[in-house]
Motif scaffolding. Structure first.
Motif, PDB file in Angstrom:
ATOM      1  N   CYS A 161       0.846  -1.219   0.000  1.00 54.29           N
ATOM      2  CA  CYS A 161       0.000   0.000   0.000  1.00 54.29           C
ATOM      3  C   CYS A 161       0.871   1.255   0.000  1.00 54.29           C
ATOM      4  O   CYS A 161       0.617   2.209  -0.742  1.00 54.29           O
ATOM      5  N   LEU A 162       1.917   1.238   0.850  1.00 52.55           N
ATOM      6  CA  LEU A 162       2.790   2.411   0.950  1.00 52.55           C
ATOM      7  C   LEU A 162       3.513   2.651  -0.377  1.00 52.55           C
ATOM      8  O   LEU A 162       3.583   3.786  -0.865  1.00 52.55           O
ATOM      9  N   LEU A 163       4.033   1.557  -0.951  1.00 54.68           N
ATOM     10  CA  LEU A 163       4.769   1.732  -2.215  1.00 54.68           C
ATOM     11  C   LEU A 163       3.832   2.196  -3.332  1.00 54.68           C
ATOM     12  O   LEU A 163       4.220   3.017  -4.165  1.00 54.68           O
ATOM     13  N   GLU A 164       2.600   1.705  -3.336  1.00 59.62           N
ATOM     14  CA  GLU A 164       1.640   2.168  -4.354  1.00 59.62           C
ATOM     15  C   GLU A 164       1.448   3.690  -4.241  1.00 59.62           C
ATOM     16  O   GLU A 164       1.469   4.409  -5.244  1.00 59.62           O
ATOM     17  N   GLU A 165       1.310   4.170  -2.989  1.00 58.49           N
ATOM     18  CA  GLU A 165       1.129   5.620  -2.785  1.00 58.49           C
ATOM     19  C   GLU A 165       2.405   6.386  -3.169  1.00 58.49           C
ATOM     20  O   GLU A 165       2.350   7.440  -3.799  1.00 58.49           O
ATOM     21  N   TYR A 166       3.567   5.847  -2.777  1.00 59.84           N
ATOM     22  CA  TYR A 166       4.853   6.468  -3.144  1.00 59.84           C
ATOM     23  C   TYR A 166       4.975   6.567  -4.677  1.00 59.84           C
ATOM     24  O   TYR A 166       5.360   7.593  -5.222  1.00 59.84           O
ATOM     25  N   PHE A 167       4.682   5.434  -5.353  1.00 62.10           N
ATOM     26  CA  PHE A 167       4.869   5.405  -6.816  1.00 62.10           C
ATOM     27  C   PHE A 167       3.902   6.366  -7.502  1.00 62.10           C
ATOM     28  O   PHE A 167       4.270   7.044  -8.466  1.00 62.10           O
ATOM     29  N   ASN A 168       2.666   6.441  -7.004  1.00 63.12           N
ATOM     30  CA  ASN A 168       1.707   7.409  -7.581  1.00 63.12           C
ATOM     31  C   ASN A 168       2.278   8.820  -7.472  1.00 63.12           C
ATOM     32  O   ASN A 168       2.209   9.608  -8.406  1.00 63.12           O
ATOM     33  N   GLN A 169       2.873   9.116  -6.298  1.00 60.55           N
ATOM     34  CA  GLN A 169       3.423  10.464  -6.102  1.00 60.55           C
ATOM     35  C   GLN A 169       4.607  10.709  -7.036  1.00 60.55           C
ATOM     36  O   GLN A 169       4.677  11.746  -7.701  1.00 60.55           O
ATOM     37  N   SER A 170       5.551   9.750  -7.095  1.00 59.74           N
ATOM     38  CA  SER A 170       6.743  10.021  -7.913  1.00 59.74           C
ATOM     39  C   SER A 170       6.397  10.049  -9.404  1.00 59.74           C
ATOM     40  O   SER A 170       6.996  10.806 -10.167  1.00 59.74           O
ATOM     41  N   ASP A 171       5.377   9.265  -9.830  1.00 57.63           N
ATOM     42  CA  ASP A 171       4.922   9.354 -11.230  1.00 57.63           C
ATOM     43  C   ASP A 171       4.423  10.769 -11.521  1.00 57.63           C
ATOM     44  O   ASP A 171       4.751  11.356 -12.547  1.00 57.63           O
ATOM     45  N   LEU A 172       3.636  11.293 -10.572  1.00 53.22           N
ATOM     46  CA  LEU A 172       3.092  12.657 -10.748  1.00 53.22           C
ATOM     47  C   LEU A 172       4.229  13.677 -10.770  1.00 53.22           C
ATOM     48  O   LEU A 172       4.249  14.601 -11.592  1.00 53.22           O
ATOM     49  N   GLU A 173       5.210  13.485  -9.861  1.00 54.07           N
ATOM     50  CA  GLU A 173       6.342  14.427  -9.806  1.00 54.07           C
ATOM     51  C   GLU A 173       7.133  14.387 -11.114  1.00 54.07           C
ATOM     52  O   GLU A 173       7.496  15.433 -11.661  1.00 54.07           O
ATOM     53  N   LYS A 174       7.354  13.169 -11.619  1.00 53.80           N
ATOM     54  CA  LYS A 174       8.109  13.053 -12.885  1.00 53.80           C
ATOM     55  C   LYS A 174       7.353  13.767 -14.006  1.00 53.80           C
ATOM     56  O   LYS A 174       7.928  14.535 -14.768  1.00 53.80           O
ATOM     57  N   SER A 175       6.041  13.503 -14.094  1.00 60.04           N
ATOM     58  CA  SER A 175       5.285  14.086 -15.212  1.00 60.04           C
ATOM     59  C   SER A 175       5.099  15.594 -15.045  1.00 60.04           C
ATOM     60  O   SER A 175       4.825  16.295 -16.011  1.00 60.04           O
ATOM     61  N   SER A 176       5.273  16.104 -13.802  1.00 63.32           N
ATOM     62  CA  SER A 176       5.128  17.557 -13.598  1.00 63.32           C
ATOM     63  C   SER A 176       6.480  18.270 -13.570  1.00 63.32           C
ATOM     64  O   SER A 176       6.535  19.460 -13.278  1.00 63.32           O
ATOM     65  N   GLY A 177       7.560  17.520 -13.783  1.00 63.79           N
ATOM     66  CA  GLY A 177       8.896  18.134 -13.755  1.00 63.79           C
ATOM     67  C   GLY A 177       9.333  18.549 -12.364  1.00 63.79           C
ATOM     68  O   GLY A 177      10.166  19.450 -12.199  1.00 63.79           O
ATOM     69  N   LEU A 178       8.788  17.886 -11.353  1.00 66.46           N
ATOM     70  CA  LEU A 178       9.198  18.186  -9.970  1.00 66.46           C
ATOM     71  C   LEU A 178      10.272  17.195  -9.526  1.00 66.46           C
ATOM     72  O   LEU A 178      10.354  16.086 -10.067  1.00 66.46           O
ATOM     73  N   PRO A 179      11.075  17.571  -8.510  1.00 66.49           N
ATOM     74  CA  PRO A 179      12.051  16.592  -7.995  1.00 66.49           C
ATOM     75  C   PRO A 179      11.318  15.406  -7.371  1.00 66.49           C
ATOM     76  O   PRO A 179      10.221  15.571  -6.848  1.00 66.49           O
ATOM     77  N   TYR A 180      11.929  14.210  -7.451  1.00 68.95           N
ATOM     78  CA  TYR A 180      11.312  13.039  -6.811  1.00 68.95           C
ATOM     79  C   TYR A 180      12.368  12.274  -6.033  1.00 68.95           C
ATOM     80  O   TYR A 180      13.542  12.254  -6.398  1.00 68.95           O
ATOM     81  N   ALA A 181      11.927  11.653  -4.933  1.00 70.40           N
ATOM     82  CA  ALA A 181      12.880  10.977  -4.038  1.00 70.40           C
ATOM     83  C   ALA A 181      13.168   9.563  -4.530  1.00 70.40           C
ATOM     84  O   ALA A 181      12.239   8.857  -4.946  1.00 70.40           O
ATOM     85  N   PRO A 182      14.452   9.138  -4.465  1.00 67.17           N
ATOM     86  CA  PRO A 182      14.780   7.775  -4.913  1.00 67.17           C
ATOM     87  C   PRO A 182      13.977   6.702  -4.156  1.00 67.17           C
ATOM     88  O   PRO A 182      13.588   5.705  -4.746  1.00 67.17           O
ATOM     89  N   HIS A 183      13.689   6.947  -2.847  1.00 65.84           N
ATOM     90  CA  HIS A 183      12.983   5.902  -2.095  1.00 65.84           C
ATOM     91  C   HIS A 183      11.497   5.800  -2.480  1.00 65.84           C
ATOM     92  O   HIS A 183      10.785   4.937  -1.975  1.00 65.84           O
ATOM     93  N   MET A 184      11.068   6.675  -3.412  1.00 64.73           N
ATOM     94  CA  MET A 184       9.668   6.601  -3.868  1.00 64.73           C
ATOM     95  C   MET A 184       9.588   6.250  -5.349  1.00 64.73           C
ATOM     96  O   MET A 184       8.513   6.253  -5.928  1.00 64.73           O
ATOM     97  N   ASP A 185      10.726   5.954  -5.945  1.00 73.65           N
ATOM     98  CA  ASP A 185      10.805   5.762  -7.393  1.00 73.65           C
ATOM     99  C   ASP A 185      10.627   4.285  -7.747  1.00 73.65           C
ATOM    100  O   ASP A 185      11.409   3.436  -7.323  1.00 73.65           O
TER     101      ASP A 185
END
Ligand SMILES: Nc1nc2c(ncn2[C@@H]2O[C@H](COP(=O)(O)O)[C@@H](O)[C@H]2O)c(=O)[nH]1
Ligand SMILES: [Zn+2]
Length: 318
Positions: A235-259
């Motif tokens: 569950c946690l990784l699903e939420e992390y991955f959703n966030q880092s996908d959004l960050e990548k597509s928005s050109g925001l920095p993303y954390a390696p532990h959420m990638d």
């Protein structure tokens, strides 16, 4: 098994980390939360009527989103672990009923209206929440503010004196703010500095201890049996991955532990259990030695489980 037997089983496990938290539906979780206040005689002592607390629990549940991780079941787990600690560490010997009620209520409210995107996202994306709280614990400030509004709305503590109402509300806010993991090293450091001469008569010691207790409950999934806790990692990784996908597509920095390209369940948990959980729970054993058998035992088993998985993964890729 008959529903009567199932109910008895849940009741007996309410004060155990072994409770099967995935078998419970939302109504059962709310009922069990109410039972925690009843078991500790808090309704009687603080003169909270049961219709009022039911309205409180319904309102709180309604404000949790159906995020993969930060949802009402997470609130239940954190609260149930606090109940485990209160019962098994006999915390009512050291804390007043008002403080116990603050601990339980803060756990219930601690992630209210969580959007599934963490503080780093809020700050980098310059969201309304980050602006409102000037980048200082935006989520936790928001959860605390929501808690305060709901408590005022349902008037949960209406039969307490005004000074007691002020005290419990301040305590709840203080506890929710303690759950910001960016403050982890600071709070742990304060606790470690006093642990060996801990004094329950010292108000500062009590506050730091209560911060540590809610923090520990907040991250306590791995203190449950592996077959219960493992699903939380997904569950946690699903939420992390959703966030880092959004960050990548928005050109925001993303954390390696959420990638999703870097993280595995095993490497995520080996790091978190060894760097955060074991040192934190070990420090708590200095004041509450029974945490060793109650919770650290499961933590060490989880660590060895994920180390084996991590090792196997490494072997397969070489
Ligand atoms: N890698 C892991 N991170 C975890 C785990 N449990 C919790 N956490 C992290 O801590 C915060 C807790 O604060 P919250 O108030 O947001 O719930 C959480 O967001 C995660 O980042 C874990 O088992 N593994
Ligand atoms: Zn939480």
């Amino acid at each position: 098994m008959s529903s009567k037997n199932t109910r008895r089983k849940v009741q007996t496990s309410l004060s155990s980390p072994e409770i099967d938290i995935w078998s419970l539906d939302t109504n059962q979780m709310k009922k069990l939360m109410l039972e925690m206040y009843e078991e500790l005689e808090l309704l009687q002592i603080l003169r909270i009527d049961s219709s009022c607390i039911s309205r409180f629990l319904d309102a709180v549940e309604g404000y949790y989103h159906s995020n993969p991780f930060h949802n009402f079941r997470h609130s239940f787990c954190v609260t149930q672990m606090m109940f485990v600690m209160i019962q098994e560490l006999t915390l009512s010997k050291y804390f007043q009923p008002l403080e116990l009620a603050a601990l339980l209520t803060a756990c219930i409210c601690h992630d209210l209206d969580h959007p599934g995107l963490n503080n780093t996202y809020q700050i980098n994306a310059k969201t309304e929440l980050a602006r409102r709280f000037r980048d200082k614990s935006p989520l936790e400030n928001h959860h605390a503010e929501m808690a305060s509004c709901i408590l005022d709305d349902v008037n949960l503590f209406q039969h307490l004196s005004l000074s007691q109402q002020k005290e419990i509300k301040e305590d709840i806010t203080f506890l929710i703010l303690s759950t910001d993991m960016s403050r982890h090293n600071d709070i742990l450091g304060q606790f470690v500095a006093i642990a060996d001469q801990f004094d329950f008569n010292n108000p500062r010691h009590r506050s730091i201890c209560k911060s540590m207790l809610i923090k520990a409950c907040d991250v306590s999934n791995e203190c449950r049996p592996v077959n219960t806790s493992e699903k939380w990692v997904d569950c946690l990784l699903e939420e992390y991955f959703n966030q880092s996908d959004l960050e990548k597509s928005s050109g925001l920095p993303y954390a390696p532990h959420m990638d999703r390209d870097k993280v595995t369940k095993a490497n995520s948990q080996v790091g978190f259990i060894s760097a955060i959980l074991i040192p934190m729970f070990q420090s708590l054993t200095r004041v509450f030695p029974s945490i060793e058998t109650l919770l650290l035992k499961n933590l060490r088993e989880a660590l060895s489980h994920y180390e084996t998985q991590d090792q196997l993964k490494g072997d397969n890729t070489t």
